[in-house]
Design a protein around this motif. Structure first.
Motif, PDB file in Angstrom:
ATOM      1  N   PHE A 145     -81.024 -79.856-101.042  1.00 36.09           N
ATOM      2  CA  PHE A 145     -79.777 -80.407-100.522  1.00 36.09           C
ATOM      3  C   PHE A 145     -78.684 -79.370-100.711  1.00 36.09           C
ATOM      4  O   PHE A 145     -78.618 -78.709-101.752  1.00 36.09           O
ATOM      5  CB  PHE A 145     -79.387 -81.688-101.262  1.00 36.09           C
ATOM      6  CG  PHE A 145     -80.229 -82.881-100.910  1.00 36.09           C
ATOM      7  CD1 PHE A 145     -79.845 -83.741 -99.898  1.00 36.09           C
ATOM      8  CD2 PHE A 145     -81.407 -83.141-101.599  1.00 36.09           C
ATOM      9  CE1 PHE A 145     -80.620 -84.843 -99.569  1.00 36.09           C
ATOM     10  CE2 PHE A 145     -82.187 -84.238-101.284  1.00 36.09           C
ATOM     11  CZ  PHE A 145     -81.792 -85.093-100.266  1.00 36.09           C
ATOM     12  N   THR A 146     -77.824 -79.223 -99.719  1.00 36.46           N
ATOM     13  CA  THR A 146     -76.676 -78.324 -99.819  1.00 36.46           C
ATOM     14  C   THR A 146     -75.427 -79.186 -99.966  1.00 36.46           C
ATOM     15  O   THR A 146     -75.098 -79.979 -99.083  1.00 36.46           O
ATOM     16  CB  THR A 146     -76.562 -77.421 -98.585  1.00 36.46           C
ATOM     17  OG1 THR A 146     -77.780 -76.670 -98.437  1.00 36.46           O
ATOM     18  CG2 THR A 146     -75.397 -76.458 -98.735  1.00 36.46           C
ATOM     19  N   ILE A 147     -74.755 -79.030-101.098  1.00 38.05           N
ATOM     20  CA  ILE A 147     -73.612 -79.860-101.447  1.00 38.05           C
ATOM     21  C   ILE A 147     -72.344 -79.017-101.398  1.00 38.05           C
ATOM     22  O   ILE A 147     -72.306 -77.902-101.937  1.00 38.05           O
ATOM     23  CB  ILE A 147     -73.760 -80.451-102.869  1.00 38.05           C
ATOM     24  CG1 ILE A 147     -75.159 -81.042-103.067  1.00 38.05           C
ATOM     25  CG2 ILE A 147     -72.668 -81.470-103.137  1.00 38.05           C
ATOM     26  CD1 ILE A 147     -75.461 -82.223-102.223  1.00 38.05           C
ATOM     27  N   LYS A 148     -71.290 -79.535-100.761  1.00 36.59           N
ATOM     28  CA  LYS A 148     -70.007 -78.840-100.759  1.00 36.59           C
ATOM     29  C   LYS A 148     -69.179 -79.308-101.952  1.00 36.59           C
ATOM     30  O   LYS A 148     -68.907 -80.491-102.120  1.00 36.59           O
ATOM     31  CB  LYS A 148     -69.244 -79.114 -99.461  1.00 36.59           C
ATOM     32  CG  LYS A 148     -67.940 -78.321 -99.359  1.00 36.59           C
ATOM     33  CD  LYS A 148     -67.232 -78.566 -98.045  1.00 36.59           C
ATOM     34  CE  LYS A 148     -65.944 -77.748 -97.963  1.00 36.59           C
ATOM     35  NZ  LYS A 148     -65.206 -77.998 -96.700  1.00 36.59           N
ATOM     36  N   ILE A 149     -68.786 -78.356-102.805  1.00 38.23           N
ATOM     37  CA  ILE A 149     -67.950 -78.635-103.971  1.00 38.23           C
ATOM     38  C   ILE A 149     -66.713 -77.751-103.859  1.00 38.23           C
ATOM     39  O   ILE A 149     -66.760 -76.554-104.155  1.00 38.23           O
ATOM     40  CB  ILE A 149     -68.696 -78.361-105.288  1.00 38.23           C
ATOM     41  CG1 ILE A 149     -70.014 -79.153-105.328  1.00 38.23           C
ATOM     42  CG2 ILE A 149     -67.822 -78.715-106.485  1.00 38.23           C
ATOM     43  CD1 ILE A 149     -70.869 -78.844-106.528  1.00 38.23           C
TER      44      ILE A 149
END
Length: 251
Positions: A145-149
């Motif tokens: 999963f690619t999560i934007k933080i």
């Protein structure tokens, strides 16, 4: 309208069934292999509409048509690309590429309903189909999963996922290091991206991986309670209608 689904991945079949039920349609039967389908068609009246996966666990679904004269309309549910599907030369109503989008599903069903005339017999060029499928498209599942933080993107491998849950119209990833991340997409959509051998939708709220199950307890109303390593915000309950499938998935 009588509908059946032929799909070897049971979670995918049940997900499609639920999506059809949202459209007010009742699915009569779920079939999971060529052998099971052949037996069913010999013993039952053919349905109005078949949702058909191309590649089943024991062969290509086209083998069913080689042995049974099926008059039903067909909507394919497949991971094959559009070019390959054109080559099949089938008089099907439509096809749906996996993961199945609910809007596309509704369009395909409405297209079927709009046809009033009798459908012609299915005509298959089996030699051509088998040549097209010498190197079939493998079903691939999400590996990370690619999560934007903030301004950063964080990649979380699938192996670090403890559970996935929905809350307040959002979908969240809970990791084994006891952190939560908001992710894109609904829980229904995320379910289609995960390997059904590794992940199970235990309820409308939770998807859990097999490796994260710490313990399983008997719960009220014939349900089960799953204990996870770090997630403690809410009880993870296997809904009553999914208990049998869950036990089967556990193997």
């Amino acid at each position: 309208m009588r509908i059946i689904i032929i799909e070897d991945e049971k979670p995918a079949a049940r997900l499609l069934q639920r999506k059809l039920e949202k459209l007010g349609l009742q699915v009569d039967t779920l079939l999971h292999s060529v052998e099971e389908s052949l037996q069913w068609f010999q013993d039952n009246r053919h349905p109005d509409l078949i949702f058909l996966d191309i590649q089943l666990s024991d062969g290509l679904s086209f083998e069913i048509f080689e042995q049974i004269d099926i008059k039903s309309a067909v909507i394919f549910t497949t991971a094959f690309d559009e070019y390959a599907l054109r080559a099949f030369k089938l008089n099907s109503i439509d096809y749906l590429l996996k993961p199945i989008d609910e809007d596309d599903l509704e369009i395909a069903v409405n297209k079927y309903k709009s046809r009033n005339q009798a459908l012609p017999n299915l005509s298959l060029d089996f030699d051509m189909i088998k040549r097209m499928l010498v190197n079939p498209v493998e079903k691939t599942y999400k590996q990370r999963f690619t999560i934007k933080i903030g301004e950063r993107l964080k990649m979380i491998p699938i192996e670090e996922v403890e559970c996935i849950y929905s809350e307040n119209k959002g979908t969240y990833l809970h990791t084994l290091d006891n952190r939560d991340y908001l992710i894109d997409g609904t829980l229904d959509h995320v379910e289609t991206e995960l390997n059904p051998n590794q992940f199970f939708r235990v309820s409308r709220k939770f998807i859990i991986p097999l490796k994260s199950i710490k313990d399983i307890l008997v719960y009220s109303n014939s349900r089960l309670k799953v204990i996870l390593p770090t997630y403690k915000e809410d009880e993870v309950i296997v809904s009553r209608e999914r208990v049998n499938d869950f036990k089967e998935w556990l193997g």
